[in-house]
Design a protein around this motif. Structure first.
Motif, PDB file in Angstrom:
ATOM      1  N   THR A  11       0.846  -1.202   0.000  1.00 34.76           N
ATOM      2  CA  THR A  11       0.000   0.000   0.000  1.00 34.76           C
ATOM      3  C   THR A  11       0.879   1.249   0.000  1.00 34.76           C
ATOM      4  O   THR A  11       0.655   2.177   0.782  1.00 34.76           O
ATOM      5  CB  THR A  11      -0.925   0.010   1.235  1.00 34.76           C
ATOM      6  OG1 THR A  11      -0.113  -0.167   2.400  1.00 34.76           O
ATOM      7  CG2 THR A  11      -1.963  -1.083   1.151  1.00 34.76           C
ATOM      8  N   HIS A  12       1.890   1.250  -0.853  1.00 40.72           N
ATOM      9  CA  HIS A  12       2.745   2.437  -0.955  1.00 40.72           C
ATOM     10  C   HIS A  12       1.898   3.642  -1.372  1.00 40.72           C
ATOM     11  O   HIS A  12       1.013   3.519  -2.214  1.00 40.72           O
ATOM     12  CB  HIS A  12       3.818   2.228  -2.027  1.00 40.72           C
ATOM     13  CG  HIS A  12       4.865   1.210  -1.670  1.00 40.72           C
ATOM     14  ND1 HIS A  12       4.590   0.047  -0.989  1.00 40.72           N
ATOM     15  CD2 HIS A  12       6.196   1.189  -1.913  1.00 40.72           C
ATOM     16  CE1 HIS A  12       5.694  -0.641  -0.821  1.00 40.72           C
ATOM     17  NE2 HIS A  12       6.692   0.025  -1.378  1.00 40.72           N
ATOM     18  N   GLY A  13       2.217   4.787  -0.819  1.00 41.73           N
ATOM     19  CA  GLY A  13       1.498   6.003  -1.184  1.00 41.73           C
ATOM     20  C   GLY A  13       2.200   6.725  -2.323  1.00 41.73           C
ATOM     21  O   GLY A  13       2.412   6.167  -3.392  1.00 41.73           O
ATOM     22  N   VAL A  14       2.586   7.979  -2.041  1.00 44.65           N
ATOM     23  CA  VAL A  14       3.232   8.793  -3.079  1.00 44.65           C
ATOM     24  C   VAL A  14       4.746   8.755  -2.887  1.00 44.65           C
ATOM     25  O   VAL A  14       5.249   8.925  -1.773  1.00 44.65           O
ATOM     26  CB  VAL A  14       2.736  10.256  -3.000  1.00 44.65           C
ATOM     27  CG1 VAL A  14       3.474  11.122  -4.019  1.00 44.65           C
ATOM     28  CG2 VAL A  14       1.235  10.318  -3.232  1.00 44.65           C
ATOM     29  N   GLY A  15       5.458   8.552  -3.967  1.00 42.38           N
ATOM     30  CA  GLY A  15       6.921   8.547  -3.919  1.00 42.38           C
ATOM     31  C   GLY A  15       7.500   9.382  -5.041  1.00 42.38           C
ATOM     32  O   GLY A  15       6.768   9.924  -5.883  1.00 42.38           O
ATOM     33  N   ILE A  16       8.821   9.479  -5.026  1.00 40.67           N
ATOM     34  CA  ILE A  16       9.497  10.170  -6.131  1.00 40.67           C
ATOM     35  C   ILE A  16      10.697   9.328  -6.578  1.00 40.67           C
ATOM     36  O   ILE A  16      11.171   8.460  -5.842  1.00 40.67           O
ATOM     37  CB  ILE A  16       9.967  11.599  -5.754  1.00 40.67           C
ATOM     38  CG1 ILE A  16      10.967  11.563  -4.609  1.00 40.67           C
ATOM     39  CG2 ILE A  16       8.785  12.477  -5.421  1.00 40.67           C
ATOM     40  CD1 ILE A  16      11.573  12.938  -4.319  1.00 40.67           C
ATOM     41  N   ALA A  32       9.799  12.972   4.796  1.00 42.78           N
ATOM     42  CA  ALA A  32       8.818  11.900   5.016  1.00 42.78           C
ATOM     43  C   ALA A  32       8.247  11.407   3.687  1.00 42.78           C
ATOM     44  O   ALA A  32       7.030  11.439   3.454  1.00 42.78           O
ATOM     45  CB  ALA A  32       7.717  12.389   5.941  1.00 42.78           C
ATOM     46  N   VAL A  33       9.103  10.951   2.805  1.00 46.40           N
ATOM     47  CA  VAL A  33       8.653  10.388   1.522  1.00 46.40           C
ATOM     48  C   VAL A  33       8.251   8.946   1.772  1.00 46.40           C
ATOM     49  O   VAL A  33       8.948   8.216   2.481  1.00 46.40           O
ATOM     50  CB  VAL A  33       9.796  10.446   0.481  1.00 46.40           C
ATOM     51  CG1 VAL A  33       9.368   9.825  -0.829  1.00 46.40           C
ATOM     52  CG2 VAL A  33      10.226  11.882   0.265  1.00 46.40           C
ATOM     53  N   ASP A  34       7.122   8.554   1.198  1.00 41.34           N
ATOM     54  CA  ASP A  34       6.653   7.194   1.482  1.00 41.34           C
ATOM     55  C   ASP A  34       7.563   6.143   0.840  1.00 41.34           C
ATOM     56  O   ASP A  34       7.813   5.094   1.425  1.00 41.34           O
ATOM     57  CB  ASP A  34       5.223   7.024   0.978  1.00 41.34           C
ATOM     58  CG  ASP A  34       4.575   5.814   1.619  1.00 41.34           C
ATOM     59  OD1 ASP A  34       4.789   5.621   2.829  1.00 41.34           O
ATOM     60  OD2 ASP A  34       3.900   5.038   0.913  1.00 41.34           O
ATOM     61  N   LYS A  62      11.339   2.744   1.849  1.00 40.72           N
ATOM     62  CA  LYS A  62      10.970   1.651   0.958  1.00 40.72           C
ATOM     63  C   LYS A  62      11.461   2.006  -0.448  1.00 40.72           C
ATOM     64  O   LYS A  62      11.402   3.175  -0.855  1.00 40.72           O
ATOM     65  CB  LYS A  62       9.449   1.476   0.938  1.00 40.72           C
ATOM     66  CG  LYS A  62       8.884   0.991   2.265  1.00 40.72           C
ATOM     67  CD  LYS A  62       7.373   0.845   2.209  1.00 40.72           C
ATOM     68  CE  LYS A  62       6.659   2.177   2.348  1.00 40.72           C
ATOM     69  NZ  LYS A  62       5.214   2.082   2.551  1.00 40.72           N
ATOM     70  N   VAL A  63      11.930   1.003  -1.150  1.00 37.53           N
ATOM     71  CA  VAL A  63      12.479   1.222  -2.488  1.00 37.53           C
ATOM     72  C   VAL A  63      11.823   0.240  -3.463  1.00 37.53           C
ATOM     73  O   VAL A  63      11.631  -0.930  -3.136  1.00 37.53           O
ATOM     74  CB  VAL A  63      14.015   1.007  -2.456  1.00 37.53           C
ATOM     75  CG1 VAL A  63      14.568   0.775  -3.849  1.00 37.53           C
ATOM     76  CG2 VAL A  63      14.713   2.206  -1.812  1.00 37.53           C
ATOM     77  N   THR A 249       1.930   5.736  -6.306  1.00 36.08           N
ATOM     78  CA  THR A 249       2.094   6.767  -7.329  1.00 36.08           C
ATOM     79  C   THR A 249       3.477   7.381  -7.240  1.00 36.08           C
ATOM     80  O   THR A 249       3.966   7.658  -6.141  1.00 36.08           O
ATOM     81  CB  THR A 249       1.027   7.866  -7.139  1.00 36.08           C
ATOM     82  OG1 THR A 249      -0.262   7.280  -7.320  1.00 36.08           O
ATOM     83  CG2 THR A 249       1.207   9.002  -8.126  1.00 36.08           C
ATOM     84  N   LEU A 250       4.071   7.611  -8.391  1.00 30.38           N
ATOM     85  CA  LEU A 250       5.463   8.038  -8.427  1.00 30.38           C
ATOM     86  C   LEU A 250       5.634   9.191  -9.404  1.00 30.38           C
ATOM     87  O   LEU A 250       5.244   9.079 -10.567  1.00 30.38           O
ATOM     88  CB  LEU A 250       6.310   6.824  -8.854  1.00 30.38           C
ATOM     89  CG  LEU A 250       7.843   6.839  -8.750  1.00 30.38           C
ATOM     90  CD1 LEU A 250       8.492   7.762  -9.752  1.00 30.38           C
ATOM     91  CD2 LEU A 250       8.298   7.179  -7.335  1.00 30.38           C
TER      92      LEU A 250
END
Lengths: 291, 301
Positions: A11-16, A32-34, A62-63, A249-250
């Motif tokens: 359930t990853h949220g928003v990342g970059i 605080a990046v997910d 998380k990666v 989302t990334l």
């Protein structure tokens, strides 16, 4: 729906996307990046700073791995050395799923380092799906394929791009990394309605979504990942979330990279659309929109 | 009527078009290497739209291919660019990339054949050929040293305990160079300049590098050098000739006695002095962590 077998029920949220110019900021400010998406090929090396930095990132975040040169649509067998190195990295990162592109880019051992478009033919469907299955079996983790931006269409194509994508993922039994910016770019370059594409994809297979910016020229759009996300792309994203539910989302930003805070602020705009749907009936209703 | 190509034929045809060298104006050439108009080639498999012809659409990929490779190559060889001058560098780069397109999934390996190619094609380097060759070797060694493996190092005690006919390995990140010029300082200067400029403005090595090289007055001087990695940073370590020869022999897989014999070959150094030097070298190499057990494939080279 968004946590599914194609993203290992995460359930990853928003990342970059993890980019070198941001390392110092990340290590000193611990934002605080997910989650971060890494380009697999940047870390498929034997040692040195790239792997050291990756390990430091993995200590705190998380990666998820994203590749740029597996070339699922190449007509020839995958490079064994590439696969071996990729599996080594998969074991290191313990990425829950892995993505690469629905494209080709190498022939006879020579690499273009570009994401070249495929002809939408039945032959390409069969060969691409077989290659995805092979990679997925070898890596032993879920694989998601990403739709690419394209600037050329082929005379031999026998179906639309979304029909092609659907046939491939069905035969390969794999996930989709839905890039809504790529859909928009291709829709302008090939004169189709992007909402038709988003409405046609099998929502239950969407493992992840990409958002990004692009560059508009007089006669075409180039997928440059060097601008903020434009409003029509956010609208496609909103529709995708309506159909798929909250989905990892990334934001990709690869050129003219601004400060970390600017990139992160742009990515967090996605949170406006990620409110979970209230009832299973809503999910079913939205999933039923698929043609 | 044109028969449809199968997927492999289409990809081979498109790859040939995409990798066709650009014109001087950085556009797609009007004809391919066989003299066939590219408008015809493109129209065979690419559909036009209302704004772009098949040629225009193929040209987008053709240009992207070259721009991407040129950017990666330029990033890896800023000192070579400064030595041969930017205009000549463009010709050198395009000729090299045409002769050696990428054969790897990663652009990291793009320059792997440059030293051999430039040695065989000296006209592309211009009047500073020997310096260009040295600089090329140093810059490629930096690429290798940056992310090659670091295996478990052997301590001095472990090395001392080895039998007479033992073999030793050298860490894959340790790169050994025998140069005609002391080019290391210059390359280091150019790389630091590139790093500074790219972090400040996101631009290529600029005119300041060219001015710096115009002022450069390097005299030929036999130079032996190791480029290696420690704590994720690259270091340049000057070597003596016998030290270099010994390390090079070890890397080639000789036994320890053979390596020492190779190290002092052609040099008149008294035996007691040789013993003292060898002790000093091995102490130093062990402290740097350069020594390891002989390398398994694929690290052995």
């Amino acid at each position: 729906m968004a946590a599914n077998r194609f993203n290992a029920f995460q359930t990853h949220g928003v990342g970059i996307g993890l980019r070198i110019p941001h390392y110092d900021h990340i290590f000193s400010h611990k934002p605080a990046v997910d989650w971060f998406e890494i380009i697999s090929e940047n870390y498929m090396v034997d040692g040195g700073r790239p792997l050291r930095m990756l390990d430091r990132i993995m200590d705190q975040y998380k990666v998820v791995q994203h590749g740029v040169s597996m070339y699922f649509g190449s007509s020839q067998a995958p490079d064994r050395e590439h696969l071996r190195r990729l599996k080594t990295l998969v074991r290191r990162t313990r990425t829950p799923w892995l993505s690469d592109h629905l494209c080709w880019g190498s022939i006879d051992g020579t690499y273009s380092h570009d994401l070249l478009p495929l002809p939408y033919t039945w032959e390409a469907v069969e060969k691409t799906a077989a290659r995805i299955r092979l990679v997925q079996d070898f890596l032993e983790i879920p694989v998601a394929v990403e739709n690419v931006s394209s600037y050329a269409a082929f005379t031999d194509s026998q179906m639309t791009e979304w029909e092609f994508l659907n046939e491939v993922v069905e035969r390969a039994d794999c996930g989709i990394l839905l890039d809504v910016n790529n859909i928009y770019v291709s829709s302008v370059n090939h004169d189709f309605d992007p909402i038709d594409y988003v409405n046609a994809i099998p929502a239950e297979r969407v493992a992840q979504i990409h958002i990004a910016g692009h560059t508009r020229y007089e006669k075409y759009i180039l997928d440059t990942h060097d601008h903020p996300v434009i409003e029509p792309v956010w609208q496609l994203y909103a529709r995708a979330i309506e159909r798929c539910g909250p989905t990892p989302t990334l934001l990709e930003w690869d050129d003219l990279i601004p400060t970390f805070d600017e990139v992160w602020a742009e990515a967090r705009k996605a949170e406006r659309y990620l409110k979970p749907l209230e009832t299973p009936a809503e999910h079913q209703l939205l999933a039923g929109v698929a043609l | 009527m044109i028969q449809p190509m199968n997927l492999e034929q289409l990809q081979r045809t498109m790859a040939a078009a995409v990798m066709l060298p650009l014109t001087a104006d950085e556009l797609m050439q009007p004809t391919n290497s066989a003299g066939r108009p590219m408008t015809e080639v493109a129209a065979e498999f690419i559909q036009p739209n209302s704004r772009l012809t098949a040629f225009d659409r193929l040209e987008i990929y053709n240009r992207q291919y070259w721009f991407r490779l040129q950017s990666a190559f330029t990033e890896d060889f800023p000192a070579l660019r400064a030595v041969v001058d930017p205009a000549r560098f463009e010709s050198l780069m395009n000729a090299y990339l045409a002769a050696h397109p990428s054969r790897s999934f990663t652009l990291r390996n793009l320059g792997s054949s440059l030293h051999a190619w430039l040695t065989a094609n000296p006209r592309f380097a211009g009047p500073r050929f020997a310096l260009a060759i040295d600089v090329t070797q140093v810059e490629w060694a930096c690429v290798e040293a940056f992310d090659n493996a670091e295996l478990t190092p052997l301590s001095l005690a472990a090395v001392a305990a080895l039998g007479a006919d033992s073999q030793l390995g050298l860490q894959p990140h340790v790169q050994l160079l025998a140069l005609s010029y002391p080019a290391d300082d210059f390359v280091l200067q150019m790389h630091q300049r590139q790093k500074r400029e790219s972090s400040e403005a996101g631009t290529r090595t600029g005119d300041s590098a060219i001015h710096a090289v115009k002022r450069l007055r390097l005299s030929k001087k036999a130079t032996w050098l190791a480029i290696h990695r420690a704590d994720d940073s690259l270091y340049y370590k000057p070597l003596t000739r016998p030290e270099y020869q010994t390390l090079a022999a070890l890397r080639s897989g000789t036994t320890l006695p053979e390596a020492l014999q190779a190290g002092f070959a052609g040099l008149r150094i008294a035996a007691p002095r040789q013993v003292a030097l060898v002790q000093q070298w091995f102490t130093n190499w062990a402290e740097l962590g350069w020594l390891c057990t002989p390398l398994p494939e694929p690290f052995a080279s």
